[in-house]
Motif scaffolding. Structure first.
Motif, PDB file in Angstrom:
ATOM      1  N   GLU A   1     -14.148  16.801   3.488  1.00 41.09           N
ATOM      2  CA  GLU A   1     -13.351  18.014   3.308  1.00 41.09           C
ATOM      3  C   GLU A   1     -12.686  18.398   4.632  1.00 41.09           C
ATOM      4  N   SER A   2     -13.436  18.280   5.742  1.00 45.55           N
ATOM      5  CA  SER A   2     -12.847  18.642   7.042  1.00 45.55           C
ATOM      6  C   SER A   2     -11.727  17.671   7.401  1.00 45.55           C
ATOM      7  N   TRP A   3     -11.837  16.412   7.023  1.00 44.04           N
ATOM      8  CA  TRP A   3     -10.754  15.456   7.257  1.00 44.04           C
ATOM      9  C   TRP A   3      -9.541  15.800   6.388  1.00 44.04           C
ATOM     10  N   TRP A   4      -9.797  16.247   5.153  1.00 43.00           N
ATOM     11  CA  TRP A   4      -8.704  16.587   4.244  1.00 43.00           C
ATOM     12  C   TRP A   4      -7.878  17.744   4.802  1.00 43.00           C
ATOM     13  N   LYS A   5      -8.546  18.621   5.560  1.00 41.33           N
ATOM     14  CA  LYS A   5      -7.863  19.799   6.082  1.00 41.33           C
ATOM     15  C   LYS A   5      -7.081  19.524   7.357  1.00 41.33           C
ATOM     16  N   THR A   6      -6.873  18.248   7.693  1.00 43.52           N
ATOM     17  CA  THR A   6      -6.103  17.933   8.899  1.00 43.52           C
ATOM     18  C   THR A   6      -4.837  17.170   8.531  1.00 43.52           C
ATOM     19  N   PRO A   7      -3.874  17.128   9.471  1.00 43.33           N
ATOM     20  CA  PRO A   7      -2.658  16.348   9.214  1.00 43.33           C
ATOM     21  C   PRO A   7      -2.936  14.855   9.015  1.00 43.33           C
ATOM     22  N   MET A   8      -4.079  14.379   9.452  1.00 38.77           N
ATOM     23  CA  MET A   8      -4.388  12.943   9.329  1.00 38.77           C
ATOM     24  C   MET A   8      -4.859  12.550   7.932  1.00 38.77           C
ATOM     25  N   CYS A   9      -4.987  13.543   7.066  1.00 35.39           N
ATOM     26  CA  CYS A   9      -5.480  13.352   5.703  1.00 35.39           C
ATOM     27  C   CYS A   9      -4.949  12.090   5.022  1.00 35.39           C
ATOM     28  N   GLY A  10      -3.631  11.945   4.983  1.00 34.99           N
ATOM     29  CA  GLY A  10      -3.024  10.824   4.266  1.00 34.99           C
ATOM     30  C   GLY A  10      -3.320   9.484   4.912  1.00 34.99           C
ATOM     31  N   GLU A  11      -3.188   9.454   6.240  1.00 34.51           N
ATOM     32  CA  GLU A  11      -3.452   8.192   6.951  1.00 34.51           C
ATOM     33  C   GLU A  11      -4.910   7.780   6.816  1.00 34.51           C
ATOM     34  N   MET A  12      -5.783   8.773   6.674  1.00 32.17           N
ATOM     35  CA  MET A  12      -7.195   8.457   6.542  1.00 32.17           C
ATOM     36  C   MET A  12      -7.576   8.134   5.103  1.00 32.17           C
ATOM     37  N   GLY A  13      -6.615   8.243   4.188  1.00 31.05           N
ATOM     38  CA  GLY A  13      -6.892   7.848   2.813  1.00 31.05           C
ATOM     39  C   GLY A  13      -7.710   8.848   2.035  1.00 31.05           C
ATOM     40  N   ILE A  14      -7.585  10.134   2.380  1.00 28.97           N
ATOM     41  CA  ILE A  14      -8.340  11.171   1.682  1.00 28.97           C
ATOM     42  C   ILE A  14      -7.440  11.841   0.640  1.00 28.97           C
ATOM     43  N   ALA A  15      -7.966  12.089  -0.536  1.00 23.75           N
ATOM     44  CA  ALA A  15      -7.209  12.812  -1.562  1.00 23.75           C
ATOM     45  C   ALA A  15      -8.139  13.753  -2.312  1.00 23.75           C
ATOM     46  N   LEU A  16      -7.623  14.933  -2.668  1.00 23.29           N
ATOM     47  CA  LEU A  16      -8.374  15.899  -3.479  1.00 23.29           C
ATOM     48  C   LEU A  16      -8.096  15.552  -4.942  1.00 23.29           C
ATOM     49  N   VAL A  17      -9.143  15.228  -5.681  1.00 25.83           N
ATOM     50  CA  VAL A  17      -8.915  14.745  -7.046  1.00 25.83           C
ATOM     51  C   VAL A  17      -9.858  15.355  -8.065  1.00 25.83           C
ATOM     52  N   SER A  18      -9.382  15.416  -9.318  1.00 27.41           N
ATOM     53  CA  SER A  18     -10.247  15.780 -10.431  1.00 27.41           C
ATOM     54  C   SER A  18     -11.033  14.529 -10.816  1.00 27.41           C
ATOM     55  N   CYS A  19     -12.326  14.677 -11.006  1.00 29.57           N
ATOM     56  CA  CYS A  19     -13.174  13.540 -11.341  1.00 29.57           C
ATOM     57  C   CYS A  19     -13.950  13.851 -12.615  1.00 29.57           C
ATOM     58  N   SER A  20     -13.876  12.943 -13.583  1.00 36.19           N
ATOM     59  CA  SER A  20     -14.635  13.095 -14.821  1.00 36.19           C
ATOM     60  C   SER A  20     -15.713  12.029 -14.872  1.00 36.19           C
ATOM     61  N   ARG A  21     -16.963  12.453 -15.034  1.00 36.38           N
ATOM     62  CA  ARG A  21     -18.072  11.498 -15.130  1.00 36.38           C
ATOM     63  C   ARG A  21     -18.652  11.565 -16.524  1.00 36.38           C
ATOM     64  N   MET A  22     -18.552  10.430 -17.221  1.00 37.32           N
ATOM     65  CA  MET A  22     -19.000  10.388 -18.605  1.00 37.32           C
ATOM     66  C   MET A  22     -20.464   9.962 -18.680  1.00 37.32           C
ATOM     67  N   ASN A  23     -21.163  10.551 -19.620  1.00 42.15           N
ATOM     68  CA  ASN A  23     -22.529  10.132 -19.938  1.00 42.15           C
ATOM     69  C   ASN A  23     -23.500  10.218 -18.774  1.00 42.15           C
ATOM     70  N   HIS A  24     -23.322  11.229 -17.938  1.00 41.61           N
ATOM     71  CA  HIS A  24     -24.244  11.381 -16.810  1.00 41.61           C
ATOM     72  C   HIS A  24     -25.446  12.206 -17.234  1.00 41.61           C
ATOM     73  N   SER A  25     -26.589  11.864 -16.721  1.00 45.14           N
ATOM     74  CA  SER A  25     -27.739  12.749 -16.920  1.00 45.14           C
ATOM     75  C   SER A  25     -28.504  12.817 -15.606  1.00 45.14           C
ATOM     76  N   PRO A  26     -29.180  13.910 -15.267  1.00 49.73           N
ATOM     77  CA  PRO A  26     -29.307  15.066 -16.139  1.00 49.73           C
ATOM     78  C   PRO A  26     -28.102  16.011 -16.044  1.00 49.73           C
ATOM     79  N   VAL A  27     -28.070  16.952 -16.982  1.00 50.88           N
ATOM     80  CA  VAL A  27     -27.059  18.009 -16.919  1.00 50.88           C
ATOM     81  C   VAL A  27     -27.825  19.338 -16.817  1.00 50.88           C
ATOM     82  N   PRO A  28     -27.626  20.178 -15.809  1.00 55.54           N
ATOM     83  CA  PRO A  28     -26.672  19.940 -14.721  1.00 55.54           C
ATOM     84  C   PRO A  28     -27.185  18.879 -13.743  1.00 55.54           C
ATOM     85  N   PRO A  29     -26.279  18.205 -13.059  1.00 57.68           N
ATOM     86  CA  PRO A  29     -26.702  17.131 -12.156  1.00 57.68           C
ATOM     87  C   PRO A  29     -27.312  17.692 -10.872  1.00 57.68           C
ATOM     88  N   ILE A  30     -28.169  16.897 -10.230  1.00 62.16           N
ATOM     89  CA  ILE A  30     -28.841  17.384  -9.020  1.00 62.16           C
ATOM     90  C   ILE A  30     -27.833  17.594  -7.886  1.00 62.16           C
TER      91      ILE A  30
END
Lengths: 336, 276
Positions: free
Chosen positions: B14-43
């Motif tokens: 997250e701290s890398w994402w908040k810098t101008p180097m974000c793109g060069e460092m290959g960081i992206a803020l993304v929505s992630c969907s995890r199917m069939n995970h247990s337990p719910v809620p996850p640890i």
């Protein structure tokens, strides 16, 4: 390029204006009236229209006439969902997670319509409120999943369909609807309606945006007047909202302001490569005008005044205006 | 313990994402969907942003090759492409006086005379340098495609699951989990599984253009080995992270540094106070 207004016949259905609203309306007219000739007359064509400047995010904060509030958003949403399912590549439609932050009020981020159409819609958590800079400034936020449309691709998709089905596009500027030889005019001229329809309520809200390359941006982010919206090819960074400003050239100080505020709020955008600076004059009106008017022996069906929401609402308002045309022919029992 | 490692790593990214180097460092803020995970809620629910249970409607939109998904969790988190951020870490290491020496190590004992402490980060190859029978390759084949409309991450936690992960310039579609398999050449039947399973998970892949196929060997182990060696006092282990290297690297590294401090203190190295 066909510039011949003389080829227009009295019974033709002529759409004036070929931005996203015009081309959508023309396509819907073709589908509803397969025995009619549908022609488009427009001074500007894509990629020179105002529609081409837009980032294309589906964000329904548009004032909707009360009688259409439960109809237009859902119809437009369903239309774009279906295009996404058909082909994101060909239609230009993508799914887009988005964050909306405000330092003023929750009302700036929230939208009843978006809450009802989006599958994912929730308030931001305290940790998420610290994503924009500086920490603590943005006290309100909404996270949702919406759709985004690459306008150039989308307009081309619609235009190809229109032409394939025998449609004609005539590139010509007109000063008055009298220059068009048909009895039926479907007016999709946006800002042009101030003059052509004599509607003094239509005024521009000038918007300048930067088109940049930043493929690491995968989520749209709004924070007060800054917005960063990823498309399939470029990211749109905006913007400005200058009321009654007719200036169509990019302004360097607007570019500087947009860029500085975007980088200050979201440093992650700082290394984006600016590819273009564009200006669009949003056709502002209290809400889109969709109604029939009889004038000088012609029937004019209006579909203009979409302000910031042209791409988004065009499927719904276009269907609405085509319904008006159909209603007219049914009640007048005219031959088509 | 794993949650602590992951939290430290997520916070760092997250701290890398908040810098101008974000793109060069290959960081992206993304929505992630995890199917069939247990337990719910996850640890790990407080490691990432906004974990929520997906609605039935959302779950139904994603298919699988066999059967159906039963549940899903959706959240906001980061992707961090190692190919992009590792050069930054390398540069930082060198700028701070670090040295890189390319050499094949046949035996750790060869290093103990020359160095005060040896940290073993050999991953999947650790079995040839230690007596550890638990470390095995978990073969993963993937495919990369061009699909610029895909901006999210979708994972299926089941063993026969697929995944679709948006990266900066391409989308990764996976994958396989073949235990004890050292083969680094892409196999045809795996390509088919990835293509078909990927399209079930995300039908929009039908518009995508294939870029290539790759194989990685995850350093599989029932748990991460992060501890001092039982016999060699100068040796510290930090390997066996499976498919979670990027998820936990920072937390593991910090804990490893504590172990290194212990090693150096035992040898009364005064430099410990100054440098660390």
């Amino acid at each position: 390029m066909n510039t011949n207004l003389g080829s227009i016949k009295e019974d033709d259905l002529v759409v004036v204006g070929c931005g996203v609203v015009g081309i959508t309306t023309a396509l819907f007219l073709q589908e509803r009236f397969p025995n009619s000739q549908v022609k488009i007359v427009s001074g500007k064509l894509s990629p020179e229209t105002i529609s081409d400047v837009a980032a294309g995010i589906f964000r329904w904060t548009m004032r909707t006439p009360p009688e259409y509030e439960s109809k237009w958003p859902q119809e437009a949403w369903a239309w774009f969902q279906n295009l996404y399912k058909e082909s994101p590549l060909k239609t230009g439609v993508s799914k887009l997670p988005a964050l909306f932050f405000s330092s003023y009020s929750s009302e700036q981020c929230e939208s009843k319509v978006m809450k009802s159409v989006c599958q994912v819609y929730r308030k931001c958590t305290p940790a998420e409120l610290n994503l924009p800079q500086p920490a603590g400034k943005f006290k309100h936020g909404i996270y949702l999943h919406t759709l985004q449309i690459d306008t150039g691709t989308y307009i081309k998709y619609l235009t190809d369909k229109f032409m394939f089905r025998g449609g004609t596009i005539i590139q010509a500027e007109i000063e008055s609807f009298d220059e068009i030889g048909s009895k039926y005019i479907i007016n999709c001229t946006g800002l042009g309606s101030r003059k052509l329809a004599g509607d003094r309520e239509v005024l521009p809200i000038r918007g300048q945006v930067l088109k940049v390359e930043a493929p690491w941006i995968k989520t749209a982010m709004y924070a007060d007047d800054v917005y960063i919206i990823p498309g399939q090819k470029y990211i749109t960074i905006g913007g400005t909202r200058q009321y009654n400003d007719w200036h169509t050239d990019p302004e360097p100080h607007d570019t500087a302001r947009i860029w500085d505020r975007a980088c200050a709020t979201f440093p992650c955008i700082s290394k984006a490569k600016i590819v273009d600076v564009k200006v669009g004059l949003r056709p502002h009106r209290r809400h889109p005008r969709v109604e029939k008017e009889e004038s000088n022996g012609k029937f004019i069906f209006h579909n203009y005044g979409h302000c910031s929401w042209g791409i988004m609402s065009s499927p719904a308002t276009s269907k609405q205006v085509v319904d008006l045309v159909a209603e007219h022919f049914n009640s007048n029992k005219s031959k088509l | 313990r794993q949650v602590v490692w992951a939290k430290k790593t997520h916070d760092l990214i997250e701290s890398w994402w908040k810098t101008p180097m974000c793109g060069e460092m290959g960081i992206a803020l993304v929505s992630c969907s995890r199917m069939n995970h247990s337990p719910v809620p996850p640890i790990w629910k407080d490691v990432v942003f906004g974990v929520r249970e997906m609605s039935q409607e959302e779950v139904a939109e994603k298919g699988r090759l066999t059967g159906e998904h039963t549940s899903g969790l959706e959240m906001l988190t980061f992707t961090a492409e190692p190919v992009r951020f590792m050069p930054f870490l390398m540069k930082q290491f060198k700028d701070q006086g670090g040295e890189i020496k390319r050499a094949k190590v046949e035996n750790f004992k060869d290093l103990f005379n020359e160095y005060d402490c040896v940290v073993n980060c050999t991953g999947v190859y650790a079995g040839s340098l230690t007596l550890d029978k638990k470390i095995k390759p978990l073969r993963g084949q993937v495919m990369r495609v061009k699909a610029p409309w895909i901006k999210t991450v979708t994972l299926d936690d089941l063993d026969d699951g697929n995944y679709v992960i948006a990266n900066q310039e391409s989308v990764v579609v996976g994958g396989t989990h073949q235990d004890g398999d050292w083969d680094r050449t892409p196999r045809e039947e795996d390509k088919q599984f990835i293509r078909s399973g990927g399209k079930c998970l995300d039908p929009s892949l039908k518009d995508s253009v294939e870029v290539g196929h790759w194989v990685g060997l995850r350093p599989g182990r029932p748990e991460v080995r992060l501890e001092r060696d039982g016999m060699d006092k100068k040796l510290v282990h930090n390997y066996g992270h499976g498919g979670s290297g990027i998820t936990v690297f920072q937390g593991c590294a910090e804990e490893c540094v504590d172990l290194v401090k212990e090693v150096l203190q035992e040898q009364n190295i005064a430099a410990v106070q100054a440098k660390l």
